[in-house]
Scaffold this motif. Structure first.
Motif, PDB file in Angstrom:
ATOM      1  N   ILE A  76      40.202  34.670  43.305  1.00  0.00           N
ATOM      2  CA  ILE A  76      38.863  34.755  42.706  1.00  0.00           C
ATOM      3  C   ILE A  76      38.390  36.206  42.630  1.00  0.00           C
ATOM      4  O   ILE A  76      37.640  36.566  41.743  1.00  0.00           O
ATOM      5  N   ARG A  77      38.896  37.043  43.537  1.00  0.00           N
ATOM      6  CA  ARG A  77      38.568  38.469  43.395  1.00  0.00           C
ATOM      7  C   ARG A  77      39.298  39.055  42.180  1.00  0.00           C
ATOM      8  O   ARG A  77      38.731  39.787  41.383  1.00  0.00           O
ATOM      9  N   ASN A  78      40.578  38.669  42.020  1.00  0.00           N
ATOM     10  CA  ASN A  78      41.360  39.187  40.882  1.00  0.00           C
ATOM     11  C   ASN A  78      40.739  38.845  39.540  1.00  0.00           C
ATOM     12  O   ASN A  78      40.868  39.589  38.585  1.00  0.00           O
ATOM     13  N   VAL A  79      40.072  37.686  39.457  1.00  0.00           N
ATOM     14  CA  VAL A  79      39.478  37.292  38.167  1.00  0.00           C
ATOM     15  C   VAL A  79      37.977  37.584  38.129  1.00  0.00           C
ATOM     16  O   VAL A  79      37.279  37.130  37.219  1.00  0.00           O
ATOM     17  N   GLY A  80      37.487  38.339  39.104  1.00  0.00           N
ATOM     18  CA  GLY A  80      36.091  38.806  39.076  1.00  0.00           C
ATOM     19  C   GLY A  80      35.060  37.728  39.392  1.00  0.00           C
ATOM     20  O   GLY A  80      33.902  37.840  38.984  1.00  0.00           O
ATOM     21  N   LEU A  81      35.463  36.690  40.148  1.00  0.00           N
ATOM     22  CA  LEU A  81      34.508  35.607  40.451  1.00  0.00           C
ATOM     23  C   LEU A  81      34.063  35.612  41.920  1.00  0.00           C
ATOM     24  O   LEU A  81      33.477  34.641  42.389  1.00  0.00           O
TER      25      LEU A  81
END
Ligand SMILES: C[S@@+](CC[C@H](N)C(=O)[O-])C[C@H]1O[C@@H](n2cnc3c(N)ncnc32)[C@H](O)[C@@H]1O
Length: 277
Positions: A76-81
């Motif tokens: 979720i960090r990798n996809v900005g969430l």
């Protein structure tokens, strides 16, 4: 009151925690299944986070060594969430609880001790969870009445309209697998001593329906081809060996279409808590 299977299950996971530790294979040695389960969970959380405007609360019940939570936090960090999703885990076994905390010490993940059979131990408000994940956990309750109690307890934790993802083992699919094994003269596979597989209709409960958020369409039987390859073809050709991650299994599970038939005891079911009418 303590039930008669609790010590057996506790001892099993204490041994697993002490021997396997922080590896992704802890409680799941099969790399194909582990990858497929993780894909299903990540995509459900991501899909829901993109569909729902409010911050999403995700609970991983029986989170083991915290591998799934850690992978979710990274994804979720990798996809900005990361600002849109709150991650929580509950684990009953003290050794695994400690591992789950260590696994996630640098991540915004809260892991608490608790027993899903005793809602008072969970420190989670009823109706506060958007997605509840149970990854091979209800099968550790080796009494059908306890399994139904746990289902009811988990449903209570979820918000109206929220989702529950159950990745659990089912007896009817094991029967299908064993019928296929029998054609090759192979003995039946049986559940591990710390598991009781779920019966058909397990999720038939008022207020619960089989439904996933729009855009998430993972079928319950995605591991079926893999199971047939590993537990029928490979077993027939290699003297009944169980070699989960062999070249043979890797090759055919990748080469053949995913999820043909209903031979995998592990199925994935996404349910929705119906909004009150
Ligand atoms: C098969 S392991 C799966 C662990 C984790 N979900 C994973 O896939 O890596 C089942 C987990 O459920 C936990 N568990 C079993 N009964 C439980 C209960 N009544 N309440 C909370 N956790 C429980 C076990 O201690 C174990 O960590």
């Amino acid at each position: 009151m303590k039930n008669d299977y609790e010590d057996k299950v506790m001892d099993h996971y204490t041994k697993v925690a002490q021997t396997v530790g922080l590896a992704s294979s802890c409680t799941m040695e099969d790399e194909y299944i582990r990858a497929g389960e993780t894909r299903a969970i990540l995509s459900l959380v991501e899909t829901a986070a993109r569909n729902i405007p409010e911050r999403l609360r995700v609970l991983d019940v029986g989170c083991g060594n915290g591998y799934t939570l850690r992978t979710l936090a990274e994804q979720i960090r990798n996809v900005g969430l990361e600002d849109r999703v709150e991650l929580m885990g509950v684990e009953k076994n003290p050794d695994l609880l400690q591992l789950a905390r260590k696994m996630n010490e640098d991540w915004p993940v809260v892991v608490v001790g608790g027993d899903m059979l005793c809602p008072g131990t969970l420190a989670i408000d009823p109706g506060s969870v958007d997605i509840c994940v149970s990854q091979r956990v209800v099968i550790n309750l080796m009494d059908p009445a306890d399994q139904q109690t746990a289902l009811g307890n988990l449903v209570k934790l979820v918000k109206s309209g929220g989702h529950l993802l159950f990745i659990e083992c089912f007896q009817d699919a094991l029967d299908n697998l064993n019928a296929a094994r029998k054609e090759f003269g192979l003995e039946p596979n049986v559940p591990a001593i710390h598991n009781l597989y779920l019966p058909p209709g397990f999720f038939d409960m008022p207020g619960l329906e089989e439904a996933a958020p729009a855009g998430w369409d993972i079928r319950p039987n995605i591991f079926s081809t893999h199971y047939y390859v590993q537990r029928v073809l490979q077993s027939a050709l290699r003297g009944n060996v169980i070699d989960r991650n062999s070249n043979f299994v890797r090759f055919f599970s990748a080469a053949l279409p995913e999820g043909v038939g209903d031979y995998s005891p592990i199925r994935i079911h996404c349910l929705r808590k119906k909004p009150a009418e």
